[in-house]
Scaffold this active site. Structure first.
Site, PDB file in Angstrom:
ATOM      1  N   TYR A 144       0.846  -1.204   0.000  1.00  0.00           N
ATOM      2  CA  TYR A 144       0.000   0.000   0.000  1.00  0.00           C
ATOM      3  C   TYR A 144       0.885   1.259   0.000  1.00  0.00           C
ATOM      4  O   TYR A 144       0.658   2.199  -0.767  1.00  0.00           O
ATOM      5  CB  TYR A 144      -0.952   0.033   1.213  1.00  0.00           C
ATOM      6  CG  TYR A 144      -1.718   1.344   1.261  1.00  0.00           C
ATOM      7  CD1 TYR A 144      -2.748   1.593   0.349  1.00  0.00           C
ATOM      8  CD2 TYR A 144      -1.363   2.352   2.167  1.00  0.00           C
ATOM      9  CE1 TYR A 144      -3.405   2.819   0.338  1.00  0.00           C
ATOM     10  CE2 TYR A 144      -2.022   3.573   2.162  1.00  0.00           C
ATOM     11  CZ  TYR A 144      -3.041   3.802   1.251  1.00  0.00           C
ATOM     12  OH  TYR A 144      -3.684   5.018   1.232  1.00  0.00           O
ATOM     13  N   ARG A 191       1.473   8.296  12.681  1.00  0.00           N
ATOM     14  CA  ARG A 191       1.051   9.522  13.368  1.00  0.00           C
ATOM     15  C   ARG A 191      -0.450   9.766  13.257  1.00  0.00           C
ATOM     16  O   ARG A 191      -1.085  10.249  14.191  1.00  0.00           O
ATOM     17  CB  ARG A 191       1.815  10.708  12.785  1.00  0.00           C
ATOM     18  CG  ARG A 191       1.598  12.005  13.525  1.00  0.00           C
ATOM     19  CD  ARG A 191       1.884  13.204  12.651  1.00  0.00           C
ATOM     20  NE  ARG A 191       1.065  13.176  11.446  1.00  0.00           N
ATOM     21  CZ  ARG A 191       1.289  13.917  10.369  1.00  0.00           C
ATOM     22  NH1 ARG A 191       2.322  14.728  10.340  1.00  0.00           N
ATOM     23  NH2 ARG A 191       0.492  13.838   9.319  1.00  0.00           N
ATOM     24  N   ARG A 201     -11.085   4.912   8.414  1.00  0.00           N
ATOM     25  CA  ARG A 201      -9.993   4.365   7.607  1.00  0.00           C
ATOM     26  C   ARG A 201      -9.070   3.561   8.496  1.00  0.00           C
ATOM     27  O   ARG A 201      -8.850   3.930   9.659  1.00  0.00           O
ATOM     28  CB  ARG A 201      -9.138   5.496   7.033  1.00  0.00           C
ATOM     29  CG  ARG A 201      -9.800   6.387   6.051  1.00  0.00           C
ATOM     30  CD  ARG A 201      -8.775   7.438   5.636  1.00  0.00           C
ATOM     31  NE  ARG A 201      -9.261   8.766   5.928  1.00  0.00           N
ATOM     32  CZ  ARG A 201      -9.972   9.468   5.060  1.00  0.00           C
ATOM     33  NH1 ARG A 201     -10.241   8.964   3.880  1.00  0.00           N
ATOM     34  NH2 ARG A 201     -10.398  10.664   5.372  1.00  0.00           N
ATOM     35  N   PHE A 261      15.174  19.464  -1.164  1.00  0.00           N
ATOM     36  CA  PHE A 261      13.821  18.958  -1.404  1.00  0.00           C
ATOM     37  C   PHE A 261      13.650  17.541  -0.852  1.00  0.00           C
ATOM     38  O   PHE A 261      12.611  17.212  -0.277  1.00  0.00           O
ATOM     39  CB  PHE A 261      13.540  18.998  -2.919  1.00  0.00           C
ATOM     40  CG  PHE A 261      12.282  18.311  -3.330  1.00  0.00           C
ATOM     41  CD1 PHE A 261      11.050  18.910  -3.149  1.00  0.00           C
ATOM     42  CD2 PHE A 261      12.322  17.049  -3.906  1.00  0.00           C
ATOM     43  CE1 PHE A 261       9.877  18.272  -3.528  1.00  0.00           C
ATOM     44  CE2 PHE A 261      11.157  16.406  -4.297  1.00  0.00           C
ATOM     45  CZ  PHE A 261       9.936  17.019  -4.095  1.00  0.00           C
TER      46      PHE A 261
END
Ligand code: PS7
Ligand code: MN
Ligand code: MN
Ligand code: MN
Ligand code: MN
Ligand code: MN
Length: 343
Positions: A144, A191, A201, A261
């Site tokens: 997933y 978290r 969910r 980034f």
């Protein structure tokens, strides 16, 4: 640091940067700092995936509508007028004004369009697959997370190499790029336990929670706190397995804007995991790193030496927190040892 030149941008591209700033808490600044044509490509990639994720997250869209939307989402990039006005999500504007995003997508170079479209296709199919089943085994957890974040890492790495600002190796090594995404996504899922379960969910893998509870939602009950913390610590330990790959990946980057980034979200994730570890607040509310801590990390994580120092600091903090009675204790100390050796 190159500044964005709003004057010379088309109105639709300016609108895209406005959406980027409205929808991303952490990515806008680092995306706007990227060099050359990579900046617009990553901005549009972000907005396309934010749109796809808004469909995935919207629990008011019936499955019969949502599944084909996720599967076909990549085709909407080439349908100039496709939009969706029925979402209830906070980021619904990107779907309502998707024509502005797809217009800018179609202006990107072919090498960028191909990567974005391919990742969007594979992610949409993966999201659809998991709407119809739950995350069972730890292997399924990795799958997933591969669909929703590992693929982002793989696509970004291919964009970096396509821009010539990173070596071809960066785009070709999909294992390392996948780990970059998995570390962020697992941290997000750990978290967001309370927020996600309250909204119906479930992203914590059953193989983990079934060892401690009959139902995932029950971990929030105060009398289940010890089981809840054991499950939490097991998942934090699993996420930490990706840190060695993160270090190898970051060490390959040569462009400063790409380094920042990539590195900033990773050190923020490690700081987040460190506060989550063995923390009852994960089951009671939102756990966040302190604002000042986040600002320091954003300023510091701009070279490999600093990243190693940050990782050494947090893995030391984690080692201090490992509880004597935790079932994953040995495994946690083992992975922290591996990380200390590598950093
Ligand atoms: C293209 C910058 C840098 C090699 C929107 C950045 C959900 C954690 O689970 O909504 O719905 O609560 O809080 C970002 C690797 C992806 C992974 C991903 C695209 C790093 C849609 C970020 C961001 C790879 C799928 C948080 C993965 O969203 O999650 C660009 C290298 C989007 C990255 C999802 C999650 C992002 C996420 P949730 P959120
Ligand atoms: Mn999502
Ligand atoms: Mn989301
Ligand atoms: Mn979310
Ligand atoms: Mn989440
Ligand atoms: Mn989130």
């Amino acid at each position: 640091m190159a500044k964005l030149d709003y004057e010379s941008m088309s109105e639709s591209l300016r609108t895209c940067y406005t959406y980027l700033n409205q929808t991303s808490r952490s990515f806008a600044a680092v995306i706007e700092s990227l060099d050359g044509d990579l900046r617009h490509a990553v901005c549009i990639f972000y907005l396309v995936l934010r749109s796809l994720d808004t469909v995935e997250d919207d629990m008011t869209i019936p499955l019969a509508t949502k599944v084909p939307m996720l599967n076909d989402f990549h085709t909407f990039l080439y349908q100039a007028d496709w939009c969706f006005t029925e979402s209830q999500e906070k980021d619904r504007q990107v779907l309502e004004d998707f024509p502005t995003i797809s217009l800018e997508f179609r202006k990107l170079g072919q090498q960028y369009r191909e990567v974005i479209s391919d990742i969007c296709h594979r992610m949409g199919m993966g999201m659809a697959e998991f709407l119809e089943k739950k995350v069972g085994s730890m292997k399924e957890w990795d799958l997933y997370c591969h669909y929703v974040a590992g693929l982002v890492g793989i696509g970004l790495s291919q964009l970096f190499s396509a821009s010539q600002l990173a070596d071809p190796e960066v785009g070709q090594d999909t294992e390392l790029a996948n780990s970059m995404g998995l570390f962020l996504q697992k941290t997000n899922i750990i978290r967001d336990y309370l927020e996600d379960t309250q909204q119906g969910r479930a992203f914590w893998p059953q193989e983990a929670w079934v060892q401690f509870s009959d139902r995932l939602e029950d971990l929030a009950q105060p009398e289940k706190l010890e089981s809840a913390l054991s499950c939490l610590n097991l998942l934090v330990t699993d996420a930490l397995r990706h840190v060695p790959d993160v270090l190898t990946y970051l060490a390959r980057l040569r462009n400063q804007s790409i380094f920042n980034f990539c590195a900033i979200p990773q050190v923020m994730a490690l700081a987040t995991l460190t506060v989550c570890y063995n923390n009852p607040m994960v089951f009671r509310g939102v756990v966040k790193i302190r604002k000042g801590q986040a600002v320091t990390l954003m300023m510091d994580a701009n070279n490999m030496e600093a990243v190693r120092a940050i990782i050494t600091q947090y893995s030391g903090e984690l080692r201090q927190k490992v509880s004597l009675t935790d079932p994953s204790r040995a495994e946690t100390l083992h992975i922290l040892g591996v990380i200390a050796e590598k950093s």
